[in-house]
Design a protein around this motif. Structure first.
Motif, mmCIF file in Angstrom:
data_model
loop_
_atom_site.group_PDB
_atom_site.id
_atom_site.type_symbol
_atom_site.label_atom_id
_atom_site.label_comp_id
_atom_site.label_asym_id
_atom_site.label_seq_id
_atom_site.Cartn_x
_atom_site.Cartn_y
_atom_site.Cartn_z
ATOM 1 N N HIS A 238 0.827 -1.212 0.000
ATOM 2 C CA HIS A 238 0.000 0.000 0.000
ATOM 3 C C HIS A 238 0.860 1.261 0.000
ATOM 4 O O HIS A 238 0.384 2.330 0.393
ATOM 5 N N ALA A 239 2.092 1.141 -0.450
ATOM 6 C CA ALA A 239 3.010 2.284 -0.460
ATOM 7 C C ALA A 239 2.853 3.074 -1.752
ATOM 8 O O ALA A 239 2.507 2.531 -2.798
ATOM 9 N N ARG A 240 3.129 4.384 -1.668
ATOM 10 C CA ARG A 240 3.195 5.201 -2.879
ATOM 11 C C ARG A 240 4.478 4.870 -3.626
ATOM 12 O O ARG A 240 5.473 4.449 -3.033
ATOM 13 N N LEU A 241 4.458 5.069 -4.934
ATOM 14 C CA LEU A 241 5.646 4.817 -5.740
ATOM 15 C C LEU A 241 6.571 6.020 -5.675
ATOM 16 O O LEU A 241 6.208 7.131 -6.063
ATOM 17 N N THR A 242 7.770 5.804 -5.139
ATOM 18 C CA THR A 242 8.834 6.798 -5.110
ATOM 19 C C THR A 242 10.125 6.097 -5.498
ATOM 20 O O THR A 242 10.157 4.872 -5.656
ATOM 21 N N HIS A 247 10.641 -1.174 -6.634
ATOM 22 C CA HIS A 247 11.172 -2.531 -6.427
ATOM 23 C C HIS A 247 11.495 -2.776 -4.957
ATOM 24 O O HIS A 247 12.464 -3.469 -4.620
ATOM 25 N N ILE A 248 10.647 -2.243 -4.066
ATOM 26 C CA ILE A 248 10.838 -2.527 -2.640
ATOM 27 C C ILE A 248 10.693 -4.030 -2.387
ATOM 28 O O ILE A 248 11.293 -4.588 -1.470
ATOM 29 N N VAL A 249 9.899 -4.685 -3.245
ATOM 30 C CA VAL A 249 9.818 -6.150 -3.201
ATOM 31 C C VAL A 249 10.674 -6.683 -4.347
ATOM 32 O O VAL A 249 10.222 -6.863 -5.480
ATOM 33 N N ASP A 250 11.934 -6.911 -4.043
ATOM 34 C CA ASP A 250 12.885 -7.440 -5.027
ATOM 35 C C ASP A 250 13.211 -8.889 -4.671
ATOM 36 O O ASP A 250 12.542 -9.498 -3.818
ATOM 37 N N GLU A 270 5.256 -1.040 -10.220
ATOM 38 C CA GLU A 270 6.694 -0.794 -10.094
ATOM 39 C C GLU A 270 7.247 -1.076 -8.697
ATOM 40 O O GLU A 270 8.457 -1.068 -8.487
ATOM 41 N N LEU A 271 6.377 -1.349 -7.734
ATOM 42 C CA LEU A 271 6.859 -1.696 -6.394
ATOM 43 C C LEU A 271 7.490 -3.084 -6.364
ATOM 44 O O LEU A 271 8.234 -3.403 -5.434
ATOM 45 N N VAL A 272 7.191 -3.901 -7.374
ATOM 46 C CA VAL A 272 7.615 -5.306 -7.371
ATOM 47 C C VAL A 272 8.508 -5.592 -8.566
ATOM 48 O O VAL A 272 8.229 -5.173 -9.690
ATOM 49 N N ASP A 273 9.583 -6.331 -8.325
ATOM 50 C CA ASP A 273 10.408 -6.873 -9.401
ATOM 51 C C ASP A 273 9.665 -8.089 -9.948
ATOM 52 O O ASP A 273 9.673 -9.166 -9.341
#
Length: 349
Positions: A238-242, A247-250, A270-273
């Motif tokens: 649920h984070a904003r994309l910055t 890729h906080i989940v890499d 884009e939060l996930v690889d």
């Protein structure tokens, strides 16, 4: 103040110009503030979502023709939209008359905010506007994915009666016995936490900017990301994309997740690889994933995640509900009317 306001409503097939105009007419005719202002309203609709949105002339996730919108905006006192491209050209066209831009989105990414600031035009928007719809989607799909229901339903549709879902090793966890980790505890994350609490789930949250009091009220315990990944049966984003969260989940984060756990992403692709997620699913390290957002959107036809067993994928629908459309129109009308009547921007600015 002029005798008659001129307003522009730029809608689409989700939040139409007619819906926006109706809410504005009701508000300006004597809403909660009892102001009665005559107005003429020009209306235009794009074909979104039939035609996808795109990045246009420096703004993001927009649908429509900036030149046509600029022509409509010339001489207008307010521009109200869902995702029309409010580019510098559009803002400049309204210079001298435009008093407010209203956007029925959580963030005004389809507005050139810098150009609006230079022209001294406030931009009002609706943080958390779809939090109820997204939160319900998250919890509902968690239940479905944890119990293996999407794959079971797809098999039955193909004529396969799979009674093996009752084998112990294939059964899933109930929410009341699960620990759910929320990466991001803004408006949507907090609402998800509240719903999960009603099911009896244990809720962890990671958000460096979260207010501890807000976390307590929502029933979530703030922890570091490493603790959340290792301790959760479900990780929901649920984070904003910055640049910090891209890729906080890499691969490393996925490896740190509990074996057999579930990943849910309704925030931004884009939060996930995605390649790393596909490998984690193929190896069996993760039980599955719920994906409503992708990078890019729409995903490529050959995207392996779309065919991966255990993946419950939907085309960016988490925030789509009748209530989101109708309530967004009412809320933005209230905010725009507050500016037009000299009351200043309201709480949704």
């Amino acid at each position: 103040m002029t005798d008659t306001l001129r307003l522009v409503c730029a809608g689409d097939r989700f939040i139409s110009a007619d819906l926006l105009a109706g809410a504005l007419e009701a508000e300006l005719a004597g809403g909660a503030r009892r102001h009665a202002l005559p107005a003429t309203i020009d209306r235009v609709d794009s074909d979104w979502p039939t035609a996808p949105f795109a990045d246009v002339d420096g703004v993001r996730e927009a649908s429509g023709d900036p030149a046509a919108l600029a022509a409509l905006t010339r001489g207008a006192h307010a521009l109200v939209t869902h995702l029309a491209p409010v580019t510098r050209e559009v803002v400049e066209a309204g210079r001298g008359t435009l008093r407010v831009i209203g956007v029925t989105r959580g963030g005004p990414v389809n507005v050139d905010v810098a150009a609006a600031a230079e022209a001294s035009v406030p931009v009002v928007h609706l943080p958390g506007r779809n939090l109820g719809a997204v939160a319900e989607y998250c919890v509902g799909t968690m239940i479905c994915a944890m119990r293996g229901l999407p794959d079971a339903a797809a098999g039955l549709a193909r004529g396969r009666w799979d009674a093996e879902g009752f084998r112990y090793e294939r059964t899933g966890t109930e929410l009341r016995a699960a620990t759910v980790g929320l990466v991001g505890l803004g408006a949507v994350g907090a609402r998800v936490a509240e719903l999960l609490g009603a099911f009896g789930a244990t809720v962890l949250a990671h958000d460096p900017y979260a207010d501890p009091a807000t976390a307590r009220r929502a029933g979530a315990r703030l922890v570091g990301l490493d603790e959340l990944l290792a301790g959760s049966d479900v990780v929901s984003l649920h984070a904003r994309l910055t640049e910090e969260t891209r890729h906080i989940v890499d691969a490393a984060a996925l490896a740190a997740m509990r074996p057999g756990s579930l990943l849910v992403n309704t925030a931004r692709g884009e939060l996930v690889d995605a390649a790393a997620l596909d490998r984690a699913l193929e190896s069996g390290h993760l039980r599955g994933a719920v994906l409503d957002v992708f990078d890019p959107e729409p995903p490529a036809a050959g995207d392996p995640l779309l065919r991966r067993p255990g993946v419950f994928a939907t085309p960016h629908l988490a925030g789509a509900s009748t209530q989101v459309a109708e309530e967004s129109a009412v809320r933005i009308a209230r905010e725009v009317a507050a500016v037009l009547t000299g009351g200043g921007a309201g709480r949704d600015t």
